[in-house]
Scaffold this motif. Structure first.
Motif, PDB file in Angstrom:
ATOM      1  N   HIS A 191       0.502  -0.939  -0.165  1.00 32.10           N
ATOM      2  CA  HIS A 191      -0.102   0.331   0.176  1.00 32.10           C
ATOM      3  C   HIS A 191       0.979   1.198  -0.332  1.00 32.10           C
ATOM      4  O   HIS A 191       0.268   1.902  -0.872  1.00 32.10           O
ATOM      5  CB  HIS A 191      -1.200   0.166   1.390  1.00 32.10           C
ATOM      6  CG  HIS A 191      -1.332  -0.699   1.251  1.00 32.10           C
ATOM      7  ND1 HIS A 191      -2.968  -1.048   0.145  1.00 32.10           N
ATOM      8  CD2 HIS A 191      -2.050  -2.313   1.248  1.00 32.10           C
ATOM      9  CE1 HIS A 191      -3.616  -1.988   0.528  1.00 32.10           C
ATOM     10  NE2 HIS A 191      -2.911  -2.848   1.382  1.00 32.10           N
ATOM     11  N   ILE A 192       1.899   1.345   0.379  1.00 32.32           N
ATOM     12  CA  ILE A 192       2.790   2.737   0.853  1.00 32.32           C
ATOM     13  C   ILE A 192       3.821   2.225  -0.307  1.00 32.32           C
ATOM     14  O   ILE A 192       5.200   1.098  -0.389  1.00 32.32           O
ATOM     15  CB  ILE A 192       3.435   2.801   1.989  1.00 32.32           C
ATOM     16  CG1 ILE A 192       2.170   2.834   3.090  1.00 32.32           C
ATOM     17  CG2 ILE A 192       4.424   4.320   1.673  1.00 32.32           C
ATOM     18  CD1 ILE A 192       2.376   2.988   4.253  1.00 32.32           C
ATOM     19  N   ASP A 193       4.539   3.256  -1.689  1.00 31.76           N
ATOM     20  CA  ASP A 193       5.719   3.219  -2.352  1.00 31.76           C
ATOM     21  C   ASP A 193       6.194   3.576  -1.796  1.00 31.76           C
ATOM     22  O   ASP A 193       6.153   5.183  -1.876  1.00 31.76           O
ATOM     23  CB  ASP A 193       4.614   3.282  -3.703  1.00 31.76           C
ATOM     24  CG  ASP A 193       6.120   3.736  -4.970  1.00 31.76           C
ATOM     25  OD1 ASP A 193       6.713   3.000  -4.902  1.00 31.76           O
ATOM     26  OD2 ASP A 193       5.292   3.700  -5.934  1.00 31.76           O
ATOM     27  N   PRO A 194       7.801   3.384  -1.866  1.00 28.10           N
ATOM     28  CA  PRO A 194       8.656   3.901  -1.066  1.00 28.10           C
ATOM     29  C   PRO A 194       9.345   4.910  -2.045  1.00 28.10           C
ATOM     30  O   PRO A 194      10.570   4.976  -2.420  1.00 28.10           O
ATOM     31  CB  PRO A 194       9.591   3.226  -0.385  1.00 28.10           C
ATOM     32  CG  PRO A 194       9.202   1.585  -1.422  1.00 28.10           C
ATOM     33  CD  PRO A 194       7.738   1.558  -1.452  1.00 28.10           C
ATOM     34  N   ASN A 195       9.205   4.689  -3.952  1.00 28.05           N
ATOM     35  CA  ASN A 195       9.422   4.972  -5.104  1.00 28.05           C
ATOM     36  C   ASN A 195       9.157   6.604  -5.041  1.00 28.05           C
ATOM     37  O   ASN A 195       9.831   7.388  -5.698  1.00 28.05           O
ATOM     38  CB  ASN A 195       9.105   4.338  -6.161  1.00 28.05           C
ATOM     39  CG  ASN A 195      10.445   2.931  -6.331  1.00 28.05           C
ATOM     40  OD1 ASN A 195      11.411   3.075  -5.556  1.00 28.05           O
ATOM     41  ND2 ASN A 195       8.885   2.206  -5.673  1.00 28.05           N
ATOM     42  N   GLN A 196       7.919   7.159  -4.343  1.00 29.19           N
ATOM     43  CA  GLN A 196       7.573   8.130  -4.274  1.00 29.19           C
ATOM     44  C   GLN A 196       8.004   8.843  -3.251  1.00 29.19           C
ATOM     45  O   GLN A 196       8.362   8.939  -2.648  1.00 29.19           O
ATOM     46  CB  GLN A 196       5.927   8.211  -3.828  1.00 29.19           C
ATOM     47  CG  GLN A 196       4.945   7.539  -4.999  1.00 29.19           C
ATOM     48  CD  GLN A 196       4.999   7.415  -6.263  1.00 29.19           C
ATOM     49  OE1 GLN A 196       4.447   9.002  -6.445  1.00 29.19           O
ATOM     50  NE2 GLN A 196       4.870   6.298  -6.713  1.00 29.19           N
ATOM     51  N   PRO A 197       8.137  10.378  -3.981  1.00 40.03           N
ATOM     52  CA  PRO A 197       8.525  11.966  -3.273  1.00 40.03           C
ATOM     53  C   PRO A 197       7.995  12.052  -2.203  1.00 40.03           C
ATOM     54  O   PRO A 197       6.302  11.936  -1.808  1.00 40.03           O
ATOM     55  CB  PRO A 197       8.349  12.889  -3.740  1.00 40.03           C
ATOM     56  CG  PRO A 197       8.476  12.405  -5.205  1.00 40.03           C
ATOM     57  CD  PRO A 197       7.261  10.748  -5.577  1.00 40.03           C
TER      58      PRO A 197
END
Length: 141
Positions: A32-38
């Motif tokens: 559910h959480i994308d570490p690639n997103q700023p």
């Protein structure tokens, strides 16, 4: 005499259970959480942030995120050592819990060598920071 053995087994199963719960929790978070997103709530590697060098764990969060989305190619691009080490970590967890099949005991004993892991991690850290192909392919991304 039976009481200490029973306590040891409870401790081993509790540890393996805690690892399993943590793994499931990490899977759910990374689905559910994308570490690639700023601005992601998942932190970047502090070693890379301070030194600019890639540690052996750099890209691990992004690797696990890719694996949670069943994207093996991206996972391998981020941290191939982690992807290739996951089966070994599963064997070591089962060994520590005392539930490893007897046929895998020799493998587990080989995997329990901390000096070998230390040498592997140190060599991997150096190799992924070198600028030459194919070693620079080990850098995350």
């Amino acid at each position: 005499m039976l009481k200490p053995l029973q306590s040891l087994m409870q401790h081993r199963f509790a540890t393996a259970g805690a690892i399993a719960v943590a793994a499931v929790g990490a899977f759910v978070v990374l689905r559910h959480i994308d570490p690639n997103q700023p601005g992601s709530v998942l932190p970047p590697c502090p070693i890379h942030a301070f030194t600019g060098l890639f540690c052996p764990g750099c890209g691990a969060t992004r690797t696990l995120h890719a694996l949670a989305h069943f994207d093996l190619a991206t996972a391998m691009a981020m941290n191939p050592l982690l992807v290739l080490s996951l089966p070994a970590l599963a064997v070591l967890t089962a060994y520590g819990a005392g539930v490893l099949p007897a046929v895998l005991l020799p493998l587990a004993r080989q995997l329990c060598r901390p000096i070998a892991w230390g040498v592997l991690l140190a060599a991997y850290a150096v190799a992924r920071n070198l600028p030459w192909a194919p070693l620079n392919w080990l850098a995350p991304g």
